[in-house]
Design an enzyme around this catalytic site. Structure first.
Site, PDB file in Angstrom:
ATOM      1  N   GLN B 209       0.023   9.711   2.316  1.00  0.00           N
ATOM      2  CA  GLN B 209       0.569   8.355   2.210  1.00  0.00           C
ATOM      3  C   GLN B 209       2.030   8.449   2.608  1.00  0.00           C
ATOM      4  OE1 GLN B 209      -1.542   5.554   0.900  1.00  0.00           O
ATOM      5  NE2 GLN B 209      -2.964   7.100   1.676  1.00  0.00           N
ATOM      6  N   GLY B 250      -1.585  -2.750  -4.243  1.00  0.00           N
ATOM      7  CA  GLY B 250      -2.044  -1.609  -3.461  1.00  0.00           C
ATOM      8  C   GLY B 250      -1.125  -1.256  -2.293  1.00  0.00           C
ATOM      9  N   HIS B 251      -1.474  -0.184  -1.613  1.00  0.00           N
ATOM     10  CA  HIS B 251      -0.608   0.282  -0.509  1.00  0.00           C
ATOM     11  C   HIS B 251      -0.641  -0.683   0.673  1.00  0.00           C
ATOM     12  CE1 HIS B 251      -4.090   3.095   1.054  1.00  0.00           C
ATOM     13  NE2 HIS B 251      -4.506   1.891   0.852  1.00  0.00           N
ATOM     14  N   ASN B 252       0.512  -0.811   1.318  1.00  0.00           N
ATOM     15  CA  ASN B 252       0.679  -1.661   2.510  1.00  0.00           C
ATOM     16  C   ASN B 252       0.627  -3.149   2.197  1.00  0.00           C
ATOM     17  OD1 ASN B 252       0.330   0.878   3.596  1.00  0.00           O
ATOM     18  ND2 ASN B 252      -1.598   0.416   4.603  1.00  0.00           N
TER      19      ASN B 252
END
Lengths: 340, 340, 340
Positions: B209, B250-252
């Site tokens: 990540q 969450g990511h992004n």
């Protein structure tokens, strides 16, 4: 690509080396000695980058990409722009994971006990352990070789960690035995009392929770998730499970190998999941159920009955996915008819 | 009113000063030089207090209130009891916020590094920073002027905080760059790995990540909420967003400006919210969606599709609010008919 | 039975002593002087163990059990195998809780301040208090006699704890007054700002939160749960409440005595629960409601209206349990008919 404040880059690597790392095959015309400096997304990658094409949504971007090299499935190789070096593979996302890990390896653990860490003299630390500032390691804990204990983490009395575990900042454990390479993210809570009480004449009476939490090898548990210890039996998290953030695992729960539990799901006491179950986000599963191997549960479902292996379910209360979709569609039709 | 164990009171203030602070107009008959000692709810306020009337449920209490002064909308001024000084305004709740902040200003940050704080020598601290006991500031972190780092908080390596941020007790950050006046409540987790992995022959394979968390100015994030860092792109929280407790980002994910995310909601990876979206409690939004500006999502909804700007939606899977209410009503009717 | 790494066992105890501890009656033929060494589940217990039969699912295991002694309801005594000493009682699970607590009493608090604890000189500590490593006790806090403050916990300025409270590892409190025997699990967040703001021309404006959190005697709050302080009134948790993990309690919420709140439920601001309400897992209750005494709310329900005392409700939006079940059944029937 990655911000050098936070990530140290390795490389460059030749395409031959990268192909070997990820098990890809260099397509005809690709120069094995060409060097890649970094990974980058398909739309921004340049001549020195290696990218990947995993999602069909990005095929168009692929056809005009300026990436010097790209991981791609054989079937899409024909769409590549002229001059791009192709690394052919069956699962480009998996190949990307391996290539990205080559450029950005997990930082090595620097052995030592930081100033301000508080390690009980009776604790046993293996070779190469790192204990960060403010971490507390209580009496008789055993920390396996190569573990990284994050800042302000707390390893409770008697807790055992296998080799190469990573314990996040502010994470706390008690009554737990962990395997190897377990990765607990910041704020995880392991081993506290389960939610068990009897009704009494003067109110609720807590039942002593006499079990442990056993976490097998290669498990990851997301930030601020909670795993209660068993009431008598143990709570068990099987090898290779991936648990996302803010998940609740009740006492005596047993997860088989390789289960995936998405964020904010909750599994109540004594429920047993077989191997490779996938639990969607915000799912609730009541206690004392048996969920068969490979079951897939849609997000926000409420599971109230045992589920046979291999099924896909959804809804609250959860039913077969097909039936749930049919019911949703029917209700929409009826309401539209009525609305006319 | 507020307990002096926990709150330091300023004042007294004249009504003229308070009216100016909150942009209200003194009604005819109100003495600008009259002093108010404190704020108080409409039903318990006395002659020395200033209160407010915001909710029509309390009009009756207002008509018999003994408050010396009251913030009130012009349209309700006629209901005031005799002798009450009125401060007329368009938004009495907003005016109350400003008046209450006059009496109970946020305590000034007392610069200094408390005993037992652990600051890496390579970290850079701006003027007037306070670091509380047990806080850990890791290598190369940059802490803007006037920041308050709470007890046992952890600021990870390289993290950057703008001016006047408040980091709660036990909160942890890594891989993050914050703007000014960001307020992270206790137990918030910022910057850990997103939930991303590829399937491999020997189990799940984590994908590095490589992004960050960027938090813009004037954001508040509630207790024990979690924000994962990006996988390659960054996770971005727009200026002025308010995120409640136990929320998962969450990511992004990219939140526009001024979004409001109520407790226990979850937003999955790569979803983009435009400005001023309101997400109800316990809502789940799946990944890779686009939610338009000003969308409002009812509590417990499950959002599975893109949503156009300005719409109000509800249900799981979420549909237009009108349709959802119609379906609920119809189902009730059918069941009652059947039950007869 | 319990792992000696984590649990210290007392005993052995004679059956006479154990019967007295849990209010059971020794059946004819049971030797009051016979000794029990430990508790154990019915299927694995041996001659030296005392077990219990609570769930009818285990009657068969009971009939062939080798347990030396067993806690059992009078009505099932006839199913016991020959030679088993019976302790007859009305609620075997409650009796087990008491017997298990005899064998595994909560460890005594060892008074003292561990190395690395950070106690402000103005804080007041009662007799026999234990402060673990890394814990921070801020100015003017008052810690009642016999309290245990876990590693890396933070007791905020002015916070008051009654006698014999247990504060978990990494837990943080501010603006709170606790009664006696309150047990906060690891990672609990008490007393931070509630989620209150007014709309302003330049964005959202926080409203000063001027109340406290009051927690009455004998409350337990699960890991990583969050309780916001009041906005002006206080947030109140009534005596004997049991709150599970990852629960959100908004500002100004008032829980009556003995409420049970299962994991991941959320209660929004200013809602009032009367005594002995049971809230299922992942339930959401909106703000400003009144929930009557003894109401039971099924898991994942969304409560949007006041509920009269004694009712059982389910669904989202929640309706009477009967009606909800009828609607679910009807929808299934209609979809099956349509599917043909």
């Amino acid at each position: 690509m990655a911000d050098s404040r936070f990530f140290a880059k390795a490389g460059p690597f030749s395409l031959a080396v990268l192909a070997e790392r990820c098990g890809a095959e260099l397509a005809a015309g690709a120069d094995p000695a060409a060097m890649a400096l970094d990974v980058a997304p398909i739309d921004v990658a340049g001549a020195d980058h290696i990218s990947f094409l995993d999602n069909k949504k990005y095929v168009e971007a692929f056809t005009v990409s300026r990436a010097g090299a790209c991981l791609v499935h054989r079937s899409l190789a024909c769409k590549a722009p002229a001059g791009m070096a192709l690394l052919l593979c069956d699962d480009p996302y998996r190949a990307y994971a391996l290539v990205a890990a080559a450029f950005y390896p997990r930082p090595a653990v620097v052995p030592g006990i930081a100033a301000g860490a508080l390690v009980d003299p009776s604790a046993i630390l293996g070779d190469g352990v790192r204990v960060e500032a403010g971490a507390v390691i209580c009496a008789r804990a055993e920390i396996g070789a190569g573990c990284l204990i994050g800042p302000n983490a707390v390893i409770g009395a008697g807790v055992v960690l296998g080799e190469d575990c990573i314990i996040g900042a502010g994470t706390t454990l008690s009554h737990a035995i962990l395997g190897k390479r377990v990765n607990l993210f910041p704020g995880v809570r392991i081993g506290q009392d389960g939610f068990g009480f009897a009704m009494g004449p003067k109110g609720l009476l807590s039942v002593p929770q006499l079990g442990r939490v056993l976490i097998e090898d290669d498990v990851e548990i997301g930030a601020n998730s909670t795993v209660d210890r068993g009431a008598g039996p143990d709570t068990i998290i099987g090898a290779g499970c991936r648990i996302d953030n803010l998940v609740q695992i009740g006492h005596n729960v047993h997860l088989g190998r390789g289960c995936v539990i998405v964020a904010q799901a909750g599994i109540a006491g004594s429920t047993h999941l077989d191997d490779f179950v996938v639990v969607g986000g915000q799912v609730g599963i009541i206690g004392h159920l048996h969920i068969g191997a490979g079951v897939r549960i849609a997000g926000q479902s409420g599971v109230t009955r045992d589920v046979e292996a291999g099924r896909t379910i959804g809804g609250s209360p959860a039913i077969s996915m097909t039936e749930w979709l049919r019911q949703s569609a029917l209700l929409g039709q009826l309401a539209r008819k009525k609305g006319r």
